[in-house]
Design a protein around this motif. Structure first.
Motif, PDB file in Angstrom:
ATOM      1  N   ALA A  64      34.965  44.046  30.770  1.00  0.00           N
ATOM      2  CA  ALA A  64      35.946  43.346  31.604  1.00  0.00           C
ATOM      3  C   ALA A  64      35.894  43.860  33.036  1.00  0.00           C
ATOM      4  O   ALA A  64      35.961  43.082  33.995  1.00  0.00           O
ATOM      5  CB  ALA A  64      37.344  43.521  31.026  1.00  0.00           C
ATOM      6  N   THR A  65      35.765  45.181  33.181  1.00  0.00           N
ATOM      7  CA  THR A  65      35.698  45.770  34.517  1.00  0.00           C
ATOM      8  C   THR A  65      34.409  45.353  35.223  1.00  0.00           C
ATOM      9  O   THR A  65      34.407  45.095  36.436  1.00  0.00           O
ATOM     10  CB  THR A  65      35.794  47.297  34.426  1.00  0.00           C
ATOM     11  N   GLU A  66      33.318  45.278  34.478  1.00  0.00           N
ATOM     12  CA  GLU A  66      32.067  44.772  35.057  1.00  0.00           C
ATOM     13  C   GLU A  66      32.253  43.360  35.594  1.00  0.00           C
ATOM     14  O   GLU A  66      31.737  43.015  36.668  1.00  0.00           O
ATOM     15  CB  GLU A  66      30.949  44.778  34.008  1.00  0.00           C
ATOM     16  N   GLU A  67      33.013  42.544  34.850  1.00  0.00           N
ATOM     17  CA  GLU A  67      33.201  41.150  35.254  1.00  0.00           C
ATOM     18  C   GLU A  67      33.973  41.044  36.578  1.00  0.00           C
ATOM     19  O   GLU A  67      33.799  40.076  37.315  1.00  0.00           O
ATOM     20  CB  GLU A  67      33.936  40.374  34.159  1.00  0.00           C
ATOM     21  N   ILE A  68      34.827  42.018  36.880  1.00  0.00           N
ATOM     22  CA  ILE A  68      35.489  42.015  38.191  1.00  0.00           C
ATOM     23  C   ILE A  68      34.429  42.056  39.286  1.00  0.00           C
ATOM     24  O   ILE A  68      34.524  41.360  40.301  1.00  0.00           O
ATOM     25  CB  ILE A  68      36.454  43.212  38.337  1.00  0.00           C
TER      26      ILE A  68
END
Length: 285
Positions: A64-68
């Motif tokens: 999820a953090t990568e997707e930011i």
């Protein structure tokens, strides 16, 4: 707790700004196949994850953090493509280029001009949390069920449709920097599909996870209707395939074909309530 680094996850360069392509990139940000969707989906799945081990929660949080970072890169790409966009289509000879780029997709000139003006007036020629039609992102597209297997299947589908969109954008791109960015995003979609499938495999694959939830006793199911394909064509025909005969994918039943027919009678709801506002004939019969 989250931290940030001002540097981009991957270089974003654009030598040939294209406002029409900026609009297309908005779909990858705020569309149903876009990065906001998977980012929020993975976060809410993680935040609601309950299990003896936290590794699936942690896996979701990392991704999820990568997707930011993906949202950040695409937002940068939109801004770069709008960098030299005129506020009127007739200016700088851009009209024919933009109209030509979109007419093949049935987009009238006014729609593209309106989209550019939206990015101008609302965001100062920057990206927005909207799709390519200017529709704001809708959080109702987020799937977080609390069932890790169900969530993983949803994630595979989300990454698959996201990869389809990314490849279409790659094919439509003419700027080399945009192609490199999209090639990177396509690659990450490949990995994310694989990691979610790996979780499903670790949980036991189809036999271990299906039917979901596997915590519900199958003995309580209607045993006459849990593995039969309903053939609903008037002439009784049906598409034969893996789903019409042989063992089910979970190994717990046998596929069969059921010629669709009524299993119940006509519904009779009874008279209307006196205080329901219905006609007298409905109340008294």
């Amino acid at each position: 707790m989250y931290y940030h680094d001002s540097r981009l996850q991957f270089p974003v360069e654009c030598k040939e700004p294209d406002p029409a392509f900026a609009r297309a990139l908005q779909q990858a940000i705020g569309g149903v196949e876009g990065e906001i969707r998977v980012c929020m989906q993975y976060f809410f799945q993680a935040w609601g994850n309950r299990a003896p081990t936290t590794k699936y929660r942690d896996l979701l949080l990392h991704t999820a953090t990568e997707e930011i970072g993906h949202i950040e890169m695409l937002a940068t790409a939109v801004a770069l493509n709008l960098d030299k966009a005129p506020t009127h289509m007739q200016e700088a000879g851009m009209g024919d280029k933009i109209v030509g780029a979109v007419m093949s997709g049935g987009r009238p000139r006014e729609q593209i001009e309106g989209m550019i003006h939206k990015n101008l007036f609302s965001a100062g020629m920057a990206a927005m949390p909207i799709d390519s039609d200017g529709v704001p992102f809708n959080m109702s597209n987020i799937y977080a069920s609390g069932n890790i297997a169900a969530d993983m299947y949803c994630n595979v589908a989300a990454e698959a449709t996201g990869r389809v969109l990314a490849t279409r954008l790659y094919n439509a791109a003419h700027d080399e920097g945009m192609k490199k960015l999209l090639a990177y995003l396509v690659a990450r979609d490949t990995m994310h599909q694989q990691q979610w499938l790996a979780v499903i495999e670790e949980l036991g694959g189809h036999e271990g996870t299906l039917p979901m939830p596997n915590s519900f006793p199958q003995a309580n199911e209607d045993q006459q209707n849990n593995y039969n394909f309903y053939a609903t064509a008037v002439d009784g025909s049906y598409p034969e395939g893996r789903w019409t005969s042989g063992p089910s994918l979970d190994g717990k039943g046998e596929f069969s074909v059921f010629p669709n027919r009524p299993l119940g009678d006509k519904p009779v709801l009874g008279p209307a309530r006196p205080d329901s506002g219905a006609e007298t004939q409905q109340i008294t019969g």
